[in-house]
Design a protein around this motif. Structure first.
Motif, mmCIF file in Angstrom:
data_model
loop_
_atom_site.group_PDB
_atom_site.id
_atom_site.type_symbol
_atom_site.label_atom_id
_atom_site.label_comp_id
_atom_site.label_asym_id
_atom_site.label_seq_id
_atom_site.Cartn_x
_atom_site.Cartn_y
_atom_site.Cartn_z
ATOM 1 N N HIS A 79 -1.203 -58.779 -22.398
ATOM 2 C CA HIS A 79 -1.306 -57.219 -22.632
ATOM 3 C C HIS A 79 0.064 -56.857 -22.565
ATOM 4 C CE1 HIS A 79 -5.652 -57.568 -22.400
ATOM 5 N NE2 HIS A 79 -5.577 -58.363 -21.228
ATOM 6 N N LEU A 80 0.844 -57.073 -21.733
ATOM 7 C CA LEU A 80 2.331 -56.608 -21.589
ATOM 8 C C LEU A 80 2.717 -56.720 -23.176
ATOM 9 C CD1 LEU A 80 3.617 -57.958 -18.357
ATOM 10 C CD2 LEU A 80 3.414 -55.729 -18.899
ATOM 11 N N ILE A 81 2.736 -57.683 -23.773
ATOM 12 C CA ILE A 81 3.360 -58.151 -25.222
ATOM 13 C C ILE A 81 2.603 -56.742 -26.036
ATOM 14 C CG2 ILE A 81 3.173 -59.646 -27.370
ATOM 15 C CD1 ILE A 81 3.549 -62.004 -25.362
ATOM 16 N N GLU A 82 1.341 -56.958 -25.996
ATOM 17 C CA GLU A 82 0.702 -56.000 -26.828
ATOM 18 C C GLU A 82 1.087 -54.439 -26.504
ATOM 19 O OE1 GLU A 82 -1.988 -54.231 -29.614
ATOM 20 O OE2 GLU A 82 -1.859 -56.427 -29.244
ATOM 21 N N PHE A 83 1.333 -54.102 -25.510
ATOM 22 C CA PHE A 83 1.996 -52.696 -25.016
ATOM 23 C C PHE A 83 3.593 -52.686 -25.340
ATOM 24 C CE2 PHE A 83 -1.888 -51.819 -22.192
ATOM 25 C CZ PHE A 83 -2.638 -51.257 -23.102
ATOM 26 N N GLY A 84 4.102 -53.686 -25.820
ATOM 27 C CA GLY A 84 5.550 -53.684 -25.939
ATOM 28 C C GLY A 84 6.173 -53.501 -24.678
ATOM 29 N N LEU A 85 5.864 -54.150 -23.597
ATOM 30 C CA LEU A 85 6.418 -53.971 -22.274
ATOM 31 C C LEU A 85 6.927 -55.336 -21.489
ATOM 32 C CD1 LEU A 85 3.860 -51.386 -20.819
ATOM 33 C CD2 LEU A 85 6.456 -50.963 -21.374
ATOM 34 N N ASP A 86 6.797 -56.359 -22.206
ATOM 35 C CA ASP A 86 6.857 -57.731 -21.734
ATOM 36 C C ASP A 86 8.472 -57.857 -21.258
ATOM 37 O OD1 ASP A 86 7.047 -57.260 -24.830
ATOM 38 O OD2 ASP A 86 7.562 -59.293 -24.842
ATOM 39 N N LYS A 110 1.374 -45.234 -18.391
ATOM 40 C CA LYS A 110 -0.177 -45.308 -18.253
ATOM 41 C C LYS A 110 -0.657 -46.670 -18.613
ATOM 42 C CE LYS A 110 -4.120 -42.813 -18.535
ATOM 43 N NZ LYS A 110 -4.560 -42.139 -17.519
ATOM 44 N N LYS A 111 0.281 -47.268 -19.595
ATOM 45 C CA LYS A 111 -0.129 -48.619 -20.002
ATOM 46 C C LYS A 111 0.060 -49.508 -18.925
ATOM 47 C CE LYS A 111 1.693 -47.703 -24.757
ATOM 48 N NZ LYS A 111 2.570 -48.168 -25.642
ATOM 49 N N THR A 130 -1.744 -43.879 -30.651
ATOM 50 C CA THR A 130 -2.975 -44.159 -31.400
ATOM 51 C C THR A 130 -3.241 -45.822 -31.492
ATOM 52 O OG1 THR A 130 -2.500 -42.217 -32.907
ATOM 53 C CG2 THR A 130 -4.046 -44.058 -33.605
ATOM 54 N N GLN A 131 -2.201 -46.494 -31.628
ATOM 55 C CA GLN A 131 -2.350 -48.053 -31.412
ATOM 56 C C GLN A 131 -3.049 -48.462 -30.182
ATOM 57 O OE1 GLN A 131 1.151 -50.242 -32.695
ATOM 58 N NE2 GLN A 131 0.505 -52.191 -31.653
ATOM 59 N N SER A 132 -2.281 -47.892 -29.114
ATOM 60 C CA SER A 132 -2.731 -48.502 -27.754
ATOM 61 C C SER A 132 -4.183 -47.886 -27.441
ATOM 62 C CB SER A 132 -1.666 -47.713 -26.628
ATOM 63 O OG SER A 132 -0.536 -48.153 -26.976
ATOM 64 N N GLN A 133 -4.490 -46.489 -27.894
ATOM 65 C CA GLN A 133 -5.997 -45.984 -27.712
ATOM 66 C C GLN A 133 -6.853 -47.042 -28.460
ATOM 67 O OE1 GLN A 133 -6.515 -41.945 -28.973
ATOM 68 N NE2 GLN A 133 -4.677 -41.246 -27.883
ATOM 69 N N ASN A 134 -6.447 -47.445 -29.487
ATOM 70 C CA ASN A 134 -7.170 -48.370 -30.213
ATOM 71 C C ASN A 134 -7.556 -49.723 -29.597
ATOM 72 O OD1 ASN A 134 -7.665 -46.371 -32.352
ATOM 73 N ND2 ASN A 134 -6.052 -47.248 -33.600
ATOM 74 N N TYR A 135 -6.489 -50.192 -29.034
ATOM 75 C CA TYR A 135 -6.455 -51.553 -28.399
ATOM 76 C C TYR A 135 -7.337 -51.212 -26.983
ATOM 77 C CZ TYR A 135 -4.493 -55.552 -25.713
ATOM 78 O OH TYR A 135 -4.327 -56.729 -25.144
#
Length: 192
Positions: free
Chosen positions: A102-109, A125-126, A151-156
């Motif tokens: 999930h960290l990778i998906e959100f670009g926070l890794d 928020k992420k 939008t990408q994070s909302q879709n995820y």
């Protein structure tokens, strides 16, 4: 089959101002309800009543849950002066096997050692949403979960919540944003 949450004639008022009255609904396993309404109509209050943080003025709420409730309010409930990693430790999810994905998906890794206060509102928020993505509950309550998200994070988030419904979890959420979540609608503005 019994509902996970059953509300019967719930009413709430502040001083003499009625927010809503005679709200009734049943939420079954694998179903979602999108709570809608104008600002000040009581969406957050209804979620807090279901959570047990606020008491209704009238009516009954019954919950038949095998596990705890996962609740994310409109405030992120994170410590601004701590790093991302320290916040995840406080949330007791730092060692969860799915956290890295999930960290990778959100670009926070690559952001674990950064103070939360240095992140944008959307990034914060992420981080707060990670407790939802890593929840072990039957019932997920979300108050405006997409505020600040791209939008990408909302879709995820929507894909994740629809998957949770497939796994028989129940979801109640408020949102002014139209989300692609398979849900019924409950409009509190119609209940005064």
């Amino acid at each position: 089959m019994q509902p996970k949450v059953k509300a019967t004639n719930l009413s709430y008022k502040i001083n003499e101002k009625k927010l809503f009255q005679n709200i009734s609904f049943e939420l079954m396993a694998g179903k979602a309800i999108h709570i809608q309404g104008d600002n000040g109509s009581g969406k957050t209050t209804l979620l807090k009543i279901i959570c047990g943080l606020t008491n209704q003025v009238k009516g009954e709420i019954e919950k038949k849950l095998d596990k705890q409730i996962c609740f994310l309010g409109h405030k992120n409930a994170l410590k601004q002066y701590l790093t991302v990693e320290e916040n995840l430790s406080l949330l007791n999810i730092i060692n969860h096997p799915d956290l890295k994905q999930h960290l990778i998906e959100f670009g926070l890794d690559k952001s674990l050692d950064i103070n939360l206060s240095s992140l944008s509102f959307g990034q914060q928020k992420k981080i707060a949403l990670l407790r939802v993505f890593l929840n072990d509950s039957d019932l997920i309550l979300l108050d405006e979960p997409c505020v600040g998200l791209d939008t990408q994070s909302q879709n995820y988030l929507c894909r994740f919540l629809n998957d949770e419904l497939e796994h028989r979890k129940s979801i109640l959420f408020s949102s002014h944003i139209s989300l692609d979540i398979n849900s019924e609608k409950l409009n509190l503005s119609d209940q005064v």
